[in-house]
Scaffold this motif. Structure first.
Motif, PDB file in Angstrom:
ATOM      1  N   LYS A  62       0.833  -1.200   0.000  1.00 17.42           N
ATOM      2  CA  LYS A  62       0.000   0.000   0.000  1.00 17.42           C
ATOM      3  C   LYS A  62       0.867   1.250   0.000  1.00 17.42           C
ATOM      4  N   ALA A  63       1.927   1.240   0.801  1.00 17.47           N
ATOM      5  CA  ALA A  63       2.801   2.411   0.885  1.00 17.47           C
ATOM      6  C   ALA A  63       3.513   2.671  -0.439  1.00 17.47           C
ATOM      7  N   VAL A  64       3.991   1.597  -1.091  1.00 18.19           N
ATOM      8  CA  VAL A  64       4.658   1.746  -2.383  1.00 18.19           C
ATOM      9  C   VAL A  64       3.700   2.339  -3.413  1.00 18.19           C
ATOM     10  N   VAL A  65       2.477   1.826  -3.438  1.00 21.44           N
ATOM     11  CA  VAL A  65       1.486   2.310  -4.399  1.00 21.44           C
ATOM     12  C   VAL A  65       1.134   3.764  -4.139  1.00 21.44           C
ATOM     13  N   GLN A  66       0.936   4.127  -2.873  1.00 20.19           N
ATOM     14  CA  GLN A  66       0.591   5.509  -2.543  1.00 20.19           C
ATOM     15  C   GLN A  66       1.700   6.477  -2.952  1.00 20.19           C
ATOM     16  N   LYS A  67       2.929   6.026  -2.820  1.00 19.21           N
ATOM     17  CA  LYS A  67       4.051   6.878  -3.204  1.00 19.21           C
ATOM     18  C   LYS A  67       4.160   7.010  -4.725  1.00 19.21           C
ATOM     19  N   SER A  68       3.947   5.924  -5.441  1.00 15.02           N
ATOM     20  CA  SER A  68       4.280   5.866  -6.861  1.00 15.02           C
ATOM     21  C   SER A  68       3.140   6.190  -7.810  1.00 15.02           C
ATOM     22  N   GLY A 230       9.517   1.880  -3.284  1.00 17.29           N
ATOM     23  CA  GLY A 230       8.760   2.686  -4.223  1.00 17.29           C
ATOM     24  C   GLY A 230       9.613   3.336  -5.285  1.00 17.29           C
ATOM     25  N   GLN A 231      10.806   2.815  -5.497  1.00 16.69           N
ATOM     26  CA  GLN A 231      11.707   3.346  -6.516  1.00 16.69           C
ATOM     27  C   GLN A 231      11.540   2.543  -7.810  1.00 16.69           C
ATOM     28  N   VAL A 232      11.619   3.236  -8.937  1.00 18.93           N
ATOM     29  CA  VAL A 232      11.523   2.568 -10.231  1.00 18.93           C
ATOM     30  C   VAL A 232      12.840   1.848 -10.519  1.00 18.93           C
ATOM     31  N   ILE A 233      12.772   0.531 -10.683  1.00 19.32           N
ATOM     32  CA  ILE A 233      13.973  -0.249 -11.005  1.00 19.32           C
ATOM     33  C   ILE A 233      13.943  -0.769 -12.427  1.00 19.32           C
TER      34      ILE A 233
END
Length: 363
Positions: A62-68, A230-233
């Motif tokens: 959820k945190a990754v999605v909210q950030k990205s 939440g970083q784009v890899i």
């Protein structure tokens, strides 16, 4: 037959146990950690910081999605195509993109914009607004493109370091898998493999891909593959999806030098060796000639006043190495050249007959 009461008690115990295990996993730092920004619902810009580090109870997905999510866009295209029965017609397409600069620069796949041949490109933003975009650059061999909208103040994705990715790492993909009816679908999995090579076309192989079991379908193309922070890899490419449960992404480090040039200069200037070449494999098939190596780039022609001519490289030479990287075909040569900038120097190794030779190129 088990009683309904017994089934309820079993389910209840399972739920409690699952919650306990989740708490233990978080408290022991078994769930990936990182600091993330929660975007403002009205503006899309990060305004509040939430930590999922240490004792945090926030769910990592959820945190990754909210950030990205605010930095992920939908992309629609219209292209004129030839039809055997009806002549020319207009074909539409859907893909995904990632905002990499607040001034409107968006990273996506080259095939999403029909390798630069799309007549119209429109971007759908997180807040529901749409805007026309211009294709600034694309490269079929990399399956990457940069498009731009005429706006500013956009929420920007954080780019990670794909060289640090390891098999088993968490992976989250965001995209439009079956068109905008399913826009911003989130799928999750792990990194299943690294440095994968996939044959795309007869003369095109994509190398160094990240493999994931996060579901990637047509429409996901150009969307981000994210890590636990939440970083784009990686940039997902459904074009290289070849089987059930197999998804592939282009490492973000391959795109970073291109993105950086656009951010710094507003344009990208590619370097050239100054040759026209063909995969040695295909040259051998066409001519029947035999060579001392199995792979490389056969030089068909030397361009006047180019870097190759300046150092004495000749038609008929075979490029086998650039810098510290082995060159197996034109695709690998093109990808390696994107690491360099005008004015840079690099050592190039060629085979002339049976003799290996090295030259210092200045681009």
């Amino acid at each position: 037959m088990a009683s309904k009461g017994g089934g309820f008690i079993t389910a209840f115990i399972g739920a409690v146990l699952g919650s306990v295990l989740t708490i233990v996993a978080i408290s022991q730092n078994l769930i990936p950690i990182g600091n993330m920004d929660i975007p403002n619902e009205n503006t899309g810009n990060p305004t509040t910081s939430i930590s999922i580090e240490g004792e945090s109870m926030e769910n990592v997905y959820k945190a990754v999605v909210q950030k990205s999510m605010p930095s992920v866009v939908g992309i629609t295209t219209v292209t004129t195509v030839g039809d055997l029965f009806f002549g020319t017609r207009q074909a539409s397409g859907v893909g995904t993109g990632v905002i990499v600069d607040e001034r409107g620069y968006i990273l996506t796949n080259s095939h999403v914009v029909n390798d630069g041949a799309a007549n119209q490109v429109r971007v759908l933003f997180y807040d529901g607004t749409t805007q026309d975009a211009e294709v600034l650059w694309n490269e079929k061999a990399l399956d990457l493109a940069v498009i731009k909208v005429d706006t500013s103040g956009l929420p920007v994705a954080e780019l990670g370091n794909s060289d640090e990715v390891e098999v088993g790492d968490l992976a989250i993909a965001i995209g439009n898998p079956l068109g905008l009816d399913f826009e911003r679908t989130v799928t999750q999995g792990i990194i299943s493999g690294l440095n994968r090579s996939i044959q795309i076309e007869q003369n095109l192989v994509m190398d160094n891909l990240i493999q994931t079991d996060a579901s990637i379908n047509p429409g996901n193309s150009g969307g981000p593959l994210l890590n636990s922070r939440g970083q784009v890899i990686g940039i997902n490419s459904a074009k290289v999806s070849t089987g059930e449960g197999l998804g592939f992404a282009i490492p973000i480090n391959m795109a970073k030098p291109i993105v950086d040039q656009f951010i710094e200069k507003g344009e990208f200037q590619r370097v050239y060796v100054g040759i026209r070449g063909i995969d040695l494999e295909y040259y051998k098939q066409a001519t029947g000639e035999d060579f001392a190596v199995e792979e490389g780039v056969y030089i068909v022609d030397i361009e006047p006043s180019g870097a190759a001519e300046a150092v004495g490289i000749l038609e008929g030479d075979i490029i086998v190495e650039l810098g510290s990287s082995t060159i197996t075909n034109m695709s690998t040569l093109v990808r390696e050249l994107y690491k360099y900038r005008p004015g840079d120097t690099a050592t190039i190794k060629i085979l002339r007959g049976t003799e290996e030779m090295e030259f210092e190129l200045t681009f």
